[in-house]
Motif scaffolding. Structure first.
Motif, mmCIF file in Angstrom:
data_model
loop_
_atom_site.group_PDB
_atom_site.id
_atom_site.type_symbol
_atom_site.label_atom_id
_atom_site.label_comp_id
_atom_site.label_asym_id
_atom_site.label_seq_id
_atom_site.Cartn_x
_atom_site.Cartn_y
_atom_site.Cartn_z
ATOM 1 N N UNK A 144 9.910 7.061 -10.991
ATOM 2 C CA UNK A 144 9.386 6.260 -9.604
ATOM 3 C C UNK A 144 8.209 5.293 -10.370
ATOM 4 N N UNK A 145 8.460 4.010 -9.647
ATOM 5 C CA UNK A 145 7.179 2.956 -9.767
ATOM 6 C C UNK A 145 5.728 3.492 -9.173
ATOM 7 N N UNK A 146 6.153 4.074 -7.995
ATOM 8 C CA UNK A 146 4.792 4.526 -7.425
ATOM 9 C C UNK A 146 5.291 5.995 -6.828
ATOM 10 N N UNK A 147 4.938 6.789 -7.828
ATOM 11 C CA UNK A 147 5.200 8.522 -7.584
ATOM 12 C C UNK A 147 4.625 9.001 -6.479
ATOM 13 N N UNK A 148 3.357 8.771 -6.125
ATOM 14 C CA UNK A 148 2.563 9.066 -5.078
ATOM 15 C C UNK A 148 3.219 8.823 -3.670
ATOM 16 N N UNK A 149 3.273 7.679 -3.451
ATOM 17 C CA UNK A 149 3.986 7.306 -2.262
ATOM 18 C C UNK A 149 5.446 7.682 -2.102
ATOM 19 N N UNK A 150 6.150 7.491 -3.410
ATOM 20 C CA UNK A 150 7.482 8.124 -3.167
ATOM 21 C C UNK A 150 7.661 9.546 -3.009
ATOM 22 N N UNK A 151 6.830 10.467 -3.687
ATOM 23 C CA UNK A 151 7.096 11.918 -3.297
ATOM 24 C C UNK A 151 6.764 12.287 -1.911
ATOM 25 N N UNK A 152 5.479 11.317 -1.373
ATOM 26 C CA UNK A 152 5.329 11.728 0.052
ATOM 27 C C UNK A 152 6.413 11.289 1.119
ATOM 28 N N UNK A 153 7.040 10.196 0.726
ATOM 29 C CA UNK A 153 8.287 9.823 1.562
ATOM 30 C C UNK A 153 9.396 10.795 1.037
ATOM 31 N N UNK A 154 9.829 11.256 0.082
ATOM 32 C CA UNK A 154 10.850 12.172 -0.308
ATOM 33 C C UNK A 154 10.468 13.699 0.590
#
Length: 344
Positions: A176-186
């Protein structure tokens, strides 16, 4: 200067729509491969909380997964055996339907003629072919054994998915390019879908058991088959419970008469009222963030795209799409259109 910008924006929209059409056509063409994978994924989502609970009790993860899959396989073998017996009995009973329909149709014929509808009972009976129904039931019985191979591969896929769960967050963060935001969404999508599927499965099981018990108490034949149908179709929003009630009511109307059919109809209305309109909304909480119209349209869309499995999983699939759209600037407006404004 504004005209080239408008043209560029219009070209961009056309290209995106074209890409969307190509993607949807590819998904529909490859549905035979995609559908088992999606079904395995959602089964893994349902089972993962149980696996985690066993892990907290210090049961090794592989052993916990093996125990759950073993229980599922044993339950399915017993279920298929009982269902096969019921379908065999149903196939032997089907020829009686044609003769049993004569009397009800003869009673209805004068009413239809008074309403200006010319109907002939003899002509209607020509379209009722029990042999075709018997052929259908025989085909279902033969497919039950062949389906066991597909179910075995499906459960094997679920096993590998559940084993992969602990390593999955690390892998996703690396791509992910933005791992924090991406993991929150997932995580948000997983929590929403998992909660929906677990609660819906529990409610569907109870609904099927209650329908089975009600029909058995009323001495309705094939009560187990209709209870299993109520369990499966309860996953389909809005119309699933209605569809599940039609076959047993029609059967009772043909064999037992209008009075008994009204009793069965009342029983299904009570079940749908208690579980569909009272219990389920309370257990689901404030809702799934989807409008009622979107839920119904998603049923049609996913059913067209993925077939019956798409109809069963239309709500969780739409939840995932909505959460994914919320993560992009261009998709936030579409996500608002999908959401239920009264719950915002």
């Amino acid at each position: 200067m504004a005209k080239p910008i408008i043209t560029l924006n219009g070209l961009k929209i056309v290209i995106m729509l074209g890409m969307l059409v190509i993607i949807l056509a590819g998904i529909r063409f490859a549905a035979d491969i995609i559908v088992p994978f999606i079904l395995a994924l959602f089964i893994a989502v349902i089972l993962n909380p149980l696996v985690q609970r066993l892990v907290r009790l210090r049961v090794p993860r592989v052993l916990a997964i093996s125990l759950l899959i073993t229980v599922i396989i044993l339950a399915m073998v017993l279920l298929v055996a009982y269902l096969g017996t019921s379908l065999n009995e149903l196939a032997r009973t089907l020829p009686q339907y044609r003769s049993s329909l004569v009397v009800p149709l003869q009673h209805i014929e004068p009413w239809l003629q008074r309403a200006g509808i010319e109907v002939s009972v003899e002509e209607l009976l020509k379209y009722i072919d029990p042999n075709a129904a018997m052929t259908l039931v025989t085909a279902l019985l033969s497919q039950l054994s062949s389906a066991m191979t597909s179910i075995f591969l499906l459960l094997l896929t679920v096993v590998f998915m559940l084993i992969e769960v602990p390593q999955l967050p690390i892998k996703l963060q690396q791509v992910m390019s933005r791992p924090v935001e991406g993991m929150v969404a997932i995580q948000r999508a997983l929590d929403s879908v998992s909660r929906y599927l677990v609660l819906k499965t529990a409610i569907s099981i109870v609904t099927g058991l209650v329908a089975w018990a009600m029909l058995a108490a009323l001495d309705v034949r094939f009560a187990f088959v209709w209870g299993l149908l109520a369990f499966a179709l309860n996953y389909i929003p809005n119309i699933g419970s209605v569809l599940a009630a039609i076959p047993p009511i029609a059967q009772v109307l043909v064999f037992s008469g209008l009075y008994d059919a009204l009793i069965v109809l009342t029983g299904y209305l009570v079940i749908n009222l208690v579980f569909g309109n009272i219990l389920e909304p309370r257990m689901m909480g404030r809702g799934l963030g989807l409008s009622t119209l979107v839920v119904f349209l998603s049923l049609i869309f996913w059913g067209w795209l993925l077939g019956p499995v798409g109809m069963l999983l239309s709500v969780p699939l739409t939840i995932i799409v909505k959460i994914a759209l919320e993560q992009t600037a261009g998709g936030q407006s579409i996500a608002v259109l999908l959401s239920d404004v009264s719950q915002r």
